[in-house]
Scaffold this motif. Sequence first.
Motif, mmCIF file in Angstrom:
data_model
loop_
_atom_site.group_PDB
_atom_site.id
_atom_site.type_symbol
_atom_site.label_atom_id
_atom_site.label_comp_id
_atom_site.label_asym_id
_atom_site.label_seq_id
_atom_site.Cartn_x
_atom_site.Cartn_y
_atom_site.Cartn_z
ATOM 1 N N VAL A 185 0.863 -1.185 0.000
ATOM 2 C CA VAL A 185 0.000 0.000 0.000
ATOM 3 C C VAL A 185 0.897 1.232 0.000
ATOM 4 O O VAL A 185 1.900 1.281 0.703
ATOM 5 N N ALA A 186 0.559 2.205 -0.807
ATOM 6 C CA ALA A 186 1.360 3.424 -0.913
ATOM 7 C C ALA A 186 1.302 4.204 0.396
ATOM 8 O O ALA A 186 0.278 4.232 1.076
ATOM 9 N N GLY A 187 2.401 4.800 0.760
ATOM 10 C CA GLY A 187 2.450 5.674 1.923
ATOM 11 C C GLY A 187 2.851 4.995 3.222
ATOM 12 O O GLY A 187 2.974 5.644 4.240
ATOM 13 N N GLY A 188 3.040 3.689 3.195
ATOM 14 C CA GLY A 188 3.391 2.969 4.420
ATOM 15 C C GLY A 188 2.160 2.649 5.249
ATOM 16 O O GLY A 188 1.087 3.207 5.047
ATOM 17 N N VAL A 189 2.311 1.732 6.183
ATOM 18 C CA VAL A 189 1.208 1.286 7.026
ATOM 19 C C VAL A 189 1.272 2.006 8.369
ATOM 20 O O VAL A 189 2.257 1.903 9.091
ATOM 21 N N ASN A 190 0.218 2.755 8.695
ATOM 22 C CA ASN A 190 0.131 3.450 9.979
ATOM 23 C C ASN A 190 -0.677 2.668 11.001
ATOM 24 O O ASN A 190 -0.447 2.792 12.198
ATOM 25 N N ALA A 191 -1.678 1.917 10.553
ATOM 26 C CA ALA A 191 -2.547 1.165 11.455
ATOM 27 C C ALA A 191 -3.032 -0.078 10.724
ATOM 28 O O ALA A 191 -3.201 -0.066 9.496
ATOM 29 N N ILE A 192 -3.245 -1.166 11.479
ATOM 30 C CA ILE A 192 -3.725 -2.408 10.880
ATOM 31 C C ILE A 192 -4.592 -3.144 11.892
ATOM 32 O O ILE A 192 -4.298 -3.133 13.094
ATOM 33 N N ALA A 193 -5.683 -3.732 11.399
ATOM 34 C CA ALA A 193 -6.582 -4.520 12.243
ATOM 35 C C ALA A 193 -7.259 -5.555 11.356
ATOM 36 O O ALA A 193 -7.380 -5.365 10.141
ATOM 37 N N ALA A 194 -7.700 -6.645 11.958
ATOM 38 C CA ALA A 194 -8.382 -7.693 11.202
ATOM 39 C C ALA A 194 -9.666 -8.091 11.913
ATOM 40 O O ALA A 194 -9.706 -8.176 13.144
ATOM 41 N N ARG A 195 -10.701 -8.326 11.096
ATOM 42 C CA ARG A 195 -11.981 -8.788 11.651
ATOM 43 C C ARG A 195 -12.882 -9.243 10.503
ATOM 44 O O ARG A 195 -12.919 -8.593 9.449
ATOM 45 N N GLY A 196 -13.585 -10.324 10.723
ATOM 46 C CA GLY A 196 -14.610 -10.764 9.783
ATOM 47 C C GLY A 196 -14.116 -11.023 8.373
ATOM 48 O O GLY A 196 -14.812 -10.702 7.419
ATOM 49 N N VAL A 231 -8.798 -7.447 6.386
ATOM 50 C CA VAL A 231 -7.660 -6.782 7.030
ATOM 51 C C VAL A 231 -7.790 -5.314 6.674
ATOM 52 O O VAL A 231 -7.793 -4.949 5.496
ATOM 53 N N TYR A 232 -7.949 -4.478 7.681
ATOM 54 C CA TYR A 232 -8.126 -3.045 7.487
ATOM 55 C C TYR A 232 -6.791 -2.347 7.697
ATOM 56 O O TYR A 232 -6.114 -2.588 8.699
ATOM 57 N N VAL A 233 -6.422 -1.501 6.740
ATOM 58 C CA VAL A 233 -5.108 -0.869 6.750
ATOM 59 C C VAL A 233 -5.264 0.633 6.582
ATOM 60 O O VAL A 233 -5.830 1.098 5.589
ATOM 61 N N GLY A 234 -4.752 1.385 7.548
ATOM 62 C CA GLY A 234 -4.650 2.832 7.423
ATOM 63 C C GLY A 234 -3.269 3.160 6.889
ATOM 64 O O GLY A 234 -2.258 2.772 7.477
ATOM 65 N N ALA A 235 -3.223 3.818 5.761
ATOM 66 C CA ALA A 235 -1.948 4.096 5.093
ATOM 67 C C ALA A 235 -1.521 5.550 5.294
ATOM 68 O O ALA A 235 -2.353 6.417 5.565
ATOM 69 N N GLY A 236 -0.234 5.777 5.140
ATOM 70 C CA GLY A 236 0.344 7.102 5.330
ATOM 71 C C GLY A 236 -0.024 8.108 4.260
ATOM 72 O O GLY A 236 0.308 9.285 4.374
ATOM 73 N N ASN A 237 -0.711 7.683 3.216
ATOM 74 C CA ASN A 237 -1.149 8.618 2.171
ATOM 75 C C ASN A 237 -2.618 9.015 2.355
ATOM 76 O O ASN A 237 -3.284 9.417 1.415
ATOM 77 N N LYS A 238 -3.118 8.865 3.607
ATOM 78 C CA LYS A 238 -4.485 9.257 3.973
ATOM 79 C C LYS A 238 -5.549 8.423 3.255
ATOM 80 O O LYS A 238 -6.622 8.892 2.930
#
Length: 71
Positions: free
Chosen positions: A26-37, A40-47
Amino acid sequence: MYAGADDGRVLALGLTSGAMQWEKFVAGGVNAIAARGGCVYVGAGNKQFHCLDARAGSFRWSKPIGSFATG
């Protein structure tokens, strides 16, 4: 188990072996990650916020969120 890195890699690792199951970028790097259901949810550094399929690593959707995700 899922891990994210500053260089943008999202990794799925086997719980017992640690063997890599899949890897996505993912562009911008990984700032946050969580998994459910099955996602895998990923918050990236490119907003951007991404949802990846937990089994295959394919992108289900991506959305701009206007700020950096942290967590």
